[in-house]
Design a protein around this motif. Structure first.
Motif, PDB file in Angstrom:
ATOM      1  N   GLU A 229       0.858  -1.182   0.000  1.00  0.00           N
ATOM      2  CA  GLU A 229       0.000   0.000   0.000  1.00  0.00           C
ATOM      3  C   GLU A 229       0.896   1.234   0.000  1.00  0.00           C
ATOM      4  O   GLU A 229       2.013   1.196   0.527  1.00  0.00           O
ATOM      5  CB  GLU A 229      -0.920   0.024   1.220  1.00  0.00           C
ATOM      6  N   LEU A 230       0.406   2.346  -0.558  1.00  0.00           N
ATOM      7  CA  LEU A 230       1.226   3.551  -0.660  1.00  0.00           C
ATOM      8  C   LEU A 230       1.699   4.033   0.708  1.00  0.00           C
ATOM      9  O   LEU A 230       2.799   4.575   0.835  1.00  0.00           O
ATOM     10  CB  LEU A 230       0.455   4.660  -1.379  1.00  0.00           C
ATOM     11  N   ASP A 231       0.851   3.865   1.740  1.00  0.00           N
ATOM     12  CA  ASP A 231       1.265   4.297   3.079  1.00  0.00           C
ATOM     13  C   ASP A 231       1.606   3.105   3.967  1.00  0.00           C
ATOM     14  O   ASP A 231       1.634   3.217   5.191  1.00  0.00           O
ATOM     15  CB  ASP A 231       0.187   5.164   3.738  1.00  0.00           C
ATOM     16  N   GLY A 232       1.877   1.963   3.361  1.00  0.00           N
ATOM     17  CA  GLY A 232       2.151   0.755   4.128  1.00  0.00           C
ATOM     18  C   GLY A 232       3.623   0.559   4.416  1.00  0.00           C
ATOM     19  O   GLY A 232       4.500   1.256   3.879  1.00  0.00           O
ATOM     20  N   LEU A 233       3.911  -0.407   5.284  1.00  0.00           N
ATOM     21  CA  LEU A 233       5.289  -0.772   5.582  1.00  0.00           C
ATOM     22  C   LEU A 233       5.953  -1.388   4.355  1.00  0.00           C
ATOM     23  O   LEU A 233       5.337  -2.197   3.656  1.00  0.00           O
ATOM     24  CB  LEU A 233       5.326  -1.783   6.731  1.00  0.00           C
ATOM     25  N   ASP A 234       7.197  -1.016   4.103  1.00  0.00           N
ATOM     26  CA  ASP A 234       7.915  -1.655   3.004  1.00  0.00           C
ATOM     27  C   ASP A 234       8.779  -2.792   3.546  1.00  0.00           C
ATOM     28  O   ASP A 234       8.900  -2.993   4.760  1.00  0.00           O
ATOM     29  CB  ASP A 234       8.741  -0.643   2.206  1.00  0.00           C
ATOM     30  N   ALA A 235       9.382  -3.543   2.646  1.00  0.00           N
ATOM     31  CA  ALA A 235      10.117  -4.747   3.034  1.00  0.00           C
ATOM     32  C   ALA A 235      11.283  -4.427   3.961  1.00  0.00           C
ATOM     33  O   ALA A 235      11.559  -5.180   4.914  1.00  0.00           O
ATOM     34  CB  ALA A 235      10.602  -5.478   1.788  1.00  0.00           C
TER      35      ALA A 235
END
Length: 651
Positions: A229-235
């Motif tokens: 998601e655009l405002d989600g946690l990245d890897a």
């Protein structure tokens, strides 16, 4: 045990808990809780999977604090009232050699949180809205955060008292624990926000409270490897959090998934539909496993034991979540261990009766396995006296009726007018990314082959055949045919049906309008097929949006594809006329005309009408006649299979 699956059927030891194999049923909402606690239905559901060979069962997420409670039929571990039910569940799983963990979760901002018909306050780290539930949460006061930590430990203690083997905290899919980790949703200025260490504090304190409450039992965490998601946690953020928690020594394993419930795109990955590759999360899980130094579990379209074996063999995970695979076939583990792979009723990732029931507010089931979710009400089926049963129609409903009647001990003749068994499922599998739906036919054919049923293809049942065979019972499963509404001026336009398009029997022009009355997979699938074949496509859907009658993750997945392919979607529109290259539609709400010019072909995806000829023809014969599936009323494979099962079970 099959030697080919040596990794899948090797035990895994975490602390003092030995898990007999690597087959995992991940936490998933069943809506089988009664008054917030495990009852007979939920116990029977999980016991069936333990009896069938699952190594570890993680019971669905339970609410542990007042700020998370709603009117939904979810588990509530905020007081001691839950302990007897969990104890009964643990004893049932242990009785069959399985292990069982409890799961603690809080939605935070990702909820509408309805109680008494009204929306209550949703609490989150900060007042940051989501893009799915349209909720503006209230920031949790610091004192409430501390209260939630305490409640988390108390709830874990109840799991321990009930005899569960471990506890898992849900920090996946953008839920509350993930919201605290995320700098875009955690804007706090107290000790629970700001720096990465502060954002980690809430989750770390909750895990520490759980560890203190459960002693030597297993403590784990579920987390998305990335939230998509655009405002989600990245890897990278997820990996850093996992490494930090592992270094604290409060975590025994990491259970990985992907996606987020915060938006339509990320939520597709919560229960990924067919079309998404099997085991697609495993490579990222393997990256995390290599750096965190803890056992790692993984889920995401692992629906076959051979797929799970390859994931384990490659060192990408230590356990494989096969949740929907065991919703479809709770005996998957035992069958795989015995090498009976062809006997496994493979999940086809249709999402209709598992997560689809949940989103509709109903308890879990499976379109292929009607016993799922009804284990306590549908105990093992005894064999009965011998009858001669004639089943007319070899679609999914007729096939299930025939197999079930034979399992009851009856002599069964299954007649199908066409050259193949499968009915409309043969068409459904021709839609883009829907080939796996054909697995439903394969699974039912296996059931029929094992039952020794007499099959007559190219045989249309009529009154004369019934009189000749003299059955004791007749099951009519003749299905339905395309329904074509009256279209003014149709003779001057090029109008074809969806079935003809799928069968390759339609000559189509370049510019195509698909008239989608049912707002399900047919219209969307035909639209996708046509645009991939090079046509310019408009999808006119008789609903507020495309896929209105589909499970939302499947709908969102398909809407995303159609958007990327450039399909124009016109909503609230139904076809009523045509004239040369013009299609005339009417808006459902305003009753005003919608005119589309430059249309070479109109494709009708306008539903079905029951085939009732045989029903009328058999009227008056001195033999019981049972109608099932679309010939009773056009619906879906779920209803046809359920009705075939119930009718045959009662013969």
């Amino acid at each position: 045990m099959s030697r080919r699956l040596e990794h899948l059927f090797s035990p895994l030891r975490i602390r003092d808990v030995e898990i007999r194999n690597r087959i995992l049923s991940t936490g998933h909402q069943t809506f089988l809780a009664r008054d917030g606690v495990p009852g007979e239905d939920l116990v029977a559901y999980h016991e069936a999977r333990a009896r069938g060979g699952a190594g570890l069962i993680i019971v669905e997420s339970a609410r542990f604090h007042a700020s998370a409670l709603s009117d939904a039929p979810e588990l509530n571990v905020s007081d001691d009232r839950c302990i007897p039910g969990y104890r009964a569940l643990a004893e049932a799983v242990h009785r069959h050699g399985g292990r069982v963990f409890g799961q603690l979760s809080h939605a935070g901002r990702l909820t509408r949180r309805i109680r008494g018909g009204v929306r209550e306050v949703a609490f989150a780290p900060s007042a940051v809205p989501d893009n799915r539930f349209q909720t503006m949460p209230r920031e949790m006061p610091t004192a409430m955060v501390e209260e939630v930590v305490e409640a988390c430990g108390a709830a874990a203690g109840r799991f321990a008292e009930a005899g569960l083997d471990g506890v898992e905290i849900v920090a996946s899919h953008g839920l509350l624990f993930a919201q605290f980790l995320n700098p875009r949703t955690n804007l706090r200025t107290d000790r629970y926000g700001g720096t990465p260490e502060n954002r980690l504090r809430f989750l770390a304190e909750c895990l520490s409270a759980v560890r203190k409450a459960v002693g030597g039992r297993v403590v784990g965490m579920r987390i998305s490897v990335e939230e998509v998601e655009l405002d989600g946690l990245d890897a990278a953020e997820v990996l850093a959090a996992c490494k930090a928690l592992a270094a604290l020594g409060i975590l025994d394993y990491v259970n990985t998934t992907t996606g987020s419930m915060a938006g339509p795109g990320g939520s597709v990955h919560v229960v990924p539909p067919m079309g998404i590759a099997p085991a697609y999360v495993a490579p990222q899980a393997g990256t995390l496993r290599a750096q965190v130094g803890l056992p790692v579990f993984v889920a995401g379209r692992i629906n076959q034991p051979q797929v799970a074996e390859e994931v384990l063999r490659a060192g990408l995970a230590d356990m494989c979540g096969m949740t929907r695979a065991m919703i479809s076939d709770p005996d998957l583990g035992n069958k795989a261990a015995a090498g009976r792979f062809d006997d496994i009723r493979a999940c086809i990732a249709c999402n209709q009766a598992c997560i689809g029931h949940f989103h509709a507010g109903y308890s879990i089931s499976c379109i292929q396995n009607p016993v799922t979710g009804r284990e306590a009400r549908l105990p093992a089926m005894p064999r009965s006296g011998r009858k001669r049963v004639l089943v007319a129609g070899g679609g999914p409903g007729g096939m299930k009726a025939a197999a079930t009647a034979a399992a009851r001990g009856h002599d069964v003749v299954l007649c199908e007018a066409g050259r193949r068994l499968g009915g409309q499922a043969l068409l459904a599998q021709l839609l883009p990314d829907r080939a796996e739906f054909g697995g439903l036919i394969t699974n039912l054919e296996r059931e029929i082959a094992q039952a020794g049923i007499e099959i007559r293809l190219d045989t249309r049942v009529d009154r004369a055949l019934v009189e000749e065979l003299r059955p004791d019972e007749v099951v009519v499963a003749t299905g339905a045919l395309p329904y074509e509404p009256a279209i003014e001026g149709r003779e001057d336009a090029h109008v074809v049906g969806a079935w003809a398009v799928l069968n390759g029997g339609a000559n189509l022009g370049t510019r195509v309008l698909v008239a989608d009355w049912r707002a399900d997979w047919v219209g969307m699938g035909v639209a996708e097929k046509l645009v991939r074949d090079g046509h310019q496509v408009t999808l006119a859907v008789n609903a507020p949006h495309a896929g209105y009658n589909l499970q939302i993750y499947l709908r969102n997945y398909w809407i995303s594809k159609l958007h990327k392919l450039g399909v124009q979607i016109v909503t609230d529109a139904r076809i009523y006329g045509a004239d040369g290259t013009t299609a005339y539609l009417v808006h459902n709400a305003s009753n005003e005309a919608i005119v589309r010019d430059d249309v070479d072909t109109i494709v009708l995806a306008t539903g079905h009408a029951s085939a009732t000829d045989l029903e009328r023809e058999l009227d008056g014969l001195p033999v019981p006649v049972h109608l099932i599936g679309d010939c009773l009323s056009p619906r879906s494979a779920e209803e046809a299979i359920l009705e075939g099962f119930v009718v045959a079970r009662g013969l």
